[in-house]
Design a protein around this motif. Structure first.
Motif, PDB file in Angstrom:
ATOM      1  N   LEU A   1      -5.946  40.859  16.289  1.00 28.45           N
ATOM      2  CA  LEU A   1      -6.020  41.630  17.530  1.00 28.45           C
ATOM      3  C   LEU A   1      -4.734  41.564  18.339  1.00 28.45           C
ATOM      4  N   GLY A   2      -3.753  40.783  17.857  1.00 29.95           N
ATOM      5  CA  GLY A   2      -2.482  40.665  18.576  1.00 29.95           C
ATOM      6  C   GLY A   2      -2.494  39.631  19.673  1.00 29.95           C
ATOM      7  N   ASN A   3      -3.540  38.805  19.730  1.00 28.03           N
ATOM      8  CA  ASN A   3      -3.635  37.760  20.760  1.00 28.03           C
ATOM      9  C   ASN A   3      -3.007  36.471  20.236  1.00 28.03           C
ATOM     10  N   THR A   4      -1.671  36.438  20.220  1.00 33.91           N
ATOM     11  CA  THR A   4      -0.984  35.323  19.575  1.00 33.91           C
ATOM     12  C   THR A   4      -1.241  33.991  20.276  1.00 33.91           C
ATOM     13  N   THR A   5      -1.342  34.008  21.595  1.00 30.85           N
ATOM     14  CA  THR A   5      -1.602  32.760  22.320  1.00 30.85           C
ATOM     15  C   THR A   5      -2.994  32.231  22.010  1.00 30.85           C
ATOM     16  N   ALA A   6      -3.974  33.131  21.984  1.00 30.10           N
ATOM     17  CA  ALA A   6      -5.341  32.720  21.649  1.00 30.10           C
ATOM     18  C   ALA A   6      -5.429  32.255  20.201  1.00 30.10           C
ATOM     19  N   ALA A   7      -4.686  32.914  19.311  1.00 31.70           N
ATOM     20  CA  ALA A   7      -4.675  32.497  17.908  1.00 31.70           C
ATOM     21  C   ALA A   7      -4.099  31.090  17.774  1.00 31.70           C
ATOM     22  N   GLU A   8      -3.020  30.834  18.496  1.00 34.60           N
ATOM     23  CA  GLU A   8      -2.420  29.495  18.476  1.00 34.60           C
ATOM     24  C   GLU A   8      -3.426  28.439  18.931  1.00 34.60           C
ATOM     25  N   ALA A   9      -4.141  28.738  20.015  1.00 31.55           N
ATOM     26  CA  ALA A   9      -5.119  27.789  20.552  1.00 31.55           C
ATOM     27  C   ALA A   9      -6.234  27.525  19.538  1.00 31.55           C
ATOM     28  N   ALA A  10      -6.672  28.569  18.837  1.00 32.53           N
ATOM     29  CA  ALA A  10      -7.738  28.410  17.857  1.00 32.53           C
ATOM     30  C   ALA A  10      -7.272  27.567  16.670  1.00 32.53           C
ATOM     31  N   TRP A  11      -6.035  27.793  16.229  1.00 32.78           N
ATOM     32  CA  TRP A  11      -5.515  26.974  15.129  1.00 32.78           C
ATOM     33  C   TRP A  11      -5.414  25.514  15.558  1.00 32.78           C
ATOM     34  N   GLN A  12      -5.037  25.264  16.793  1.00 32.51           N
ATOM     35  CA  GLN A  12      -4.952  23.885  17.268  1.00 32.51           C
ATOM     36  C   GLN A  12      -6.331  23.234  17.306  1.00 32.51           C
ATOM     37  N   GLN A  13      -7.333  24.013  17.669  1.00 31.12           N
ATOM     38  CA  GLN A  13      -8.701  23.481  17.654  1.00 31.12           C
ATOM     39  C   GLN A  13      -9.124  23.127  16.229  1.00 31.12           C
ATOM     40  N   ALA A  14      -8.779  23.985  15.282  1.00 28.24           N
ATOM     41  CA  ALA A  14      -9.098  23.689  13.881  1.00 28.24           C
ATOM     42  C   ALA A  14      -8.366  22.431  13.429  1.00 28.24           C
ATOM     43  N   LEU A  15      -7.111  22.307  13.860  1.00 32.72           N
ATOM     44  CA  LEU A  15      -6.313  21.144  13.482  1.00 32.72           C
ATOM     45  C   LEU A  15      -6.872  19.867  14.092  1.00 32.72           C
ATOM     46  N   THR A  16      -7.450  19.974  15.270  1.00 34.66           N
ATOM     47  CA  THR A  16      -8.086  18.809  15.896  1.00 34.66           C
ATOM     48  C   THR A  16      -9.233  18.293  15.040  1.00 34.66           C
ATOM     49  N   GLN A  17      -9.952  19.202  14.406  1.00 34.80           N
ATOM     50  CA  GLN A  17     -11.084  18.816  13.574  1.00 34.80           C
ATOM     51  C   GLN A  17     -10.647  18.276  12.210  1.00 34.80           C
ATOM     52  N   ALA A  18      -9.487  18.731  11.721  1.00 30.76           N
ATOM     53  CA  ALA A  18      -9.014  18.318  10.392  1.00 30.76           C
ATOM     54  C   ALA A  18      -7.510  18.078  10.454  1.00 30.76           C
ATOM     55  N   PRO A  19      -7.084  16.979  11.084  1.00 32.64           N
ATOM     56  CA  PRO A  19      -5.653  16.755  11.351  1.00 32.64           C
ATOM     57  C   PRO A  19      -4.818  16.448  10.120  1.00 32.64           C
ATOM     58  N   ASP A  20      -5.432  16.123   8.991  1.00 31.07           N
ATOM     59  CA  ASP A  20      -4.675  15.774   7.793  1.00 31.07           C
ATOM     60  C   ASP A  20      -4.737  16.852   6.724  1.00 31.07           C
ATOM     61  N   GLU A  21      -5.023  18.082   7.118  1.00 27.33           N
ATOM     62  CA  GLU A  21      -5.059  19.188   6.166  1.00 27.33           C
ATOM     63  C   GLU A  21      -3.712  19.910   6.178  1.00 27.33           C
ATOM     64  N   PRO A  22      -2.921  19.835   5.102  1.00 23.30           N
ATOM     65  CA  PRO A  22      -1.602  20.467   5.100  1.00 23.30           C
ATOM     66  C   PRO A  22      -1.629  21.954   5.444  1.00 23.30           C
ATOM     67  N   ALA A  23      -2.613  22.677   4.905  1.00 25.54           N
ATOM     68  CA  ALA A  23      -2.669  24.123   5.161  1.00 25.54           C
ATOM     69  C   ALA A  23      -2.874  24.419   6.644  1.00 25.54           C
ATOM     70  N   LEU A  24      -3.710  23.638   7.319  1.00 30.11           N
ATOM     71  CA  LEU A  24      -3.929  23.846   8.749  1.00 30.11           C
ATOM     72  C   LEU A  24      -2.689  23.488   9.554  1.00 30.11           C
ATOM     73  N   LEU A  25      -1.994  22.446   9.167  1.00 29.56           N
ATOM     74  CA  LEU A  25      -0.755  22.073   9.855  1.00 29.56           C
ATOM     75  C   LEU A  25       0.264  23.207   9.781  1.00 29.56           C
ATOM     76  N   VAL A  26       0.367  23.823   8.617  1.00 28.78           N
ATOM     77  CA  VAL A  26       1.308  24.933   8.450  1.00 28.78           C
ATOM     78  C   VAL A  26       0.867  26.142   9.272  1.00 28.78           C
ATOM     79  N   GLU A  27      -0.418  26.471   9.211  1.00 34.98           N
ATOM     80  CA  GLU A  27      -0.926  27.619   9.968  1.00 34.98           C
ATOM     81  C   GLU A  27      -0.714  27.415  11.471  1.00 34.98           C
ATOM     82  N   ALA A  28      -0.987  26.206  11.959  1.00 42.03           N
ATOM     83  CA  ALA A  28      -0.829  25.923  13.383  1.00 42.03           C
ATOM     84  C   ALA A  28       0.630  26.043  13.795  1.00 42.03           C
ATOM     85  N   ALA A  29       1.529  25.562  12.957  1.00 34.88           N
ATOM     86  CA  ALA A  29       2.957  25.663  13.266  1.00 34.88           C
ATOM     87  C   ALA A  29       3.412  27.116  13.279  1.00 34.88           C
TER      88      ALA A  29
END
Length: 337
Positions: free
Chosen positions: A101-129
């Protein structure tokens, strides 16, 4: 008018959403029926974007209606996640929808929430970055994003996207030689046209650093082999038999001064043992302090019974042993109760 790229991305999101939602539905992992409804509705909204929404809900053009449906269902999923924030898969789907939807700030926040739940997942770390950089007007990979990428590389030394983005971050910081070296590690993992494109970027970075183009027979940095630490890992069979096969095993390299921060690290699975591994600059933990800058190090291995990268009670660890960096003889470490 919604672009073709948006329509194609919507289909990708729909397929991803359905692949996530249906197995979880069967396993009854969603405690909240509202959350499951949000996931399924969001996945269907992606399909509408390509195929058109049902006639009963088409208020305007199919594309406009699909975009509205996607936004509406993203809001529904967001609300469900606020009530049950522990669902990693839901945050991933929401992040992809927000990006669509083009909501880059909201997308960033959602990826960080996912990363909070699974902090040692390489794919999530890359997506969040990546999302963090997308939300920046200059598309800059900041220190937090770079730290996530470095962590992803430590957890998975062959994480190709992490290596690519680390090289970009290094070039953004005016470190073209370091970027070229990182991309040489990536080049060794690629073939075909992708390797050719990466080689071009390596040569550009090397030229910026005042270095000659990469030779045809070069794939990895010249000092990589010399800077290796070889470790031969084994585990007591009885111990291995009573732990899950995917229990994490961490190999950590520290300097002789006893610093708590590792020089280099590698994550394995218990089922991979016995195994001989090679750690090099690609496994370095701290930017600017590569393994190759040390002549002698201390190495230990740890079975993370709790599954956490941090040391926890009940973990099984070897004593730390010294080895010279570049030694051709592997250091033998045996994990036992």
């Amino acid at each position: 008018m919604v672009s073709l790229a948006l329509l194609l991305a919507a289909l990708t999101g729909a397929l991803s959403g359905l692949l996530i939602a249906l197995p979880l539905w069967r396993q009854q992992r969603y405690a909240s029926s509202g959350l499951l409804a949000g996931v399924l509705a969001l996945a269907c909204a992606g399909l509408y974007a390509l195929l058109g929404t049902p006639a009963a809900v088409q208020a305007g053009s199919p594309a406009q209606s699909a975009a509205q449906d996607l936004a509406s269902n993203a809001a529904q999923l967001r609300q469900a996640l606020q009530a049950d924030p522990s669902q990693t898969e839901g945050w991933i789907l929401l992040a992809r929808a927000e990006a669509l939807l083009g909501n880059t700030t909201a997308a960033e926040a959602a990826w960080q929430q996912a990363l909070t739940q699974a902090p040692d997942e390489p794919a999530l770390l890359v997506e969040a970055a990546q999302a963090r950089a997308d939300a920046d007007p200059q598309r800059h990979i900041d220190d937090t994003g770079l730290a996530w990428l470095e962590q992803a590389r430590r957890l998975d030394p062959q994480a190709q996207r992490a290596l690519w983005l680390i090289g970009i971050a290094q070039r953004q910081r005016g470190q073209p030689a370091a970027a070229a070296q990182t991309w040489q590690q990536l080049l060794a993992l690629l073939d075909g046209s992708t390797a050719g494109s990466v080689r071009e970027q390596i040569d550009i970075a090397r030229a910026q650093a005042g270095l000659p183009p990469l030779q045809a027979d070069q794939a990895a940095p010249a000092n990589e082999v010399a800077a290796q630490v070889k470790v031969s890992l084994s585990v007591d069979p009885a111990l291995a038999a009573r732990l899950p096969a995917d229990t994490p095993v961490f190999v950590q390299v520290r300097d002789l001064a006893g610093s708590p921060m590792p020089v280099a690290a590698l994550r394995l699975r218990l089922e991979q043992l016995p195994l001989t591994v090679h750690l090099d600059d690609g496994n370095s933990v701290m930017p600017g302090q590569p393994l190759s800058s040390h002549t002698q190090v201390r190495v230990s291995a740890r079975i993370a019974v709790s599954g956490s990268a941090s040391r926890s009670e009940g973990d099984i660890e070897t004593a730390a042993s010294s080895i010279e960096v570049g030694s051709s003889t592997p250091l033998r470490l045996h994990l036992q109760p």
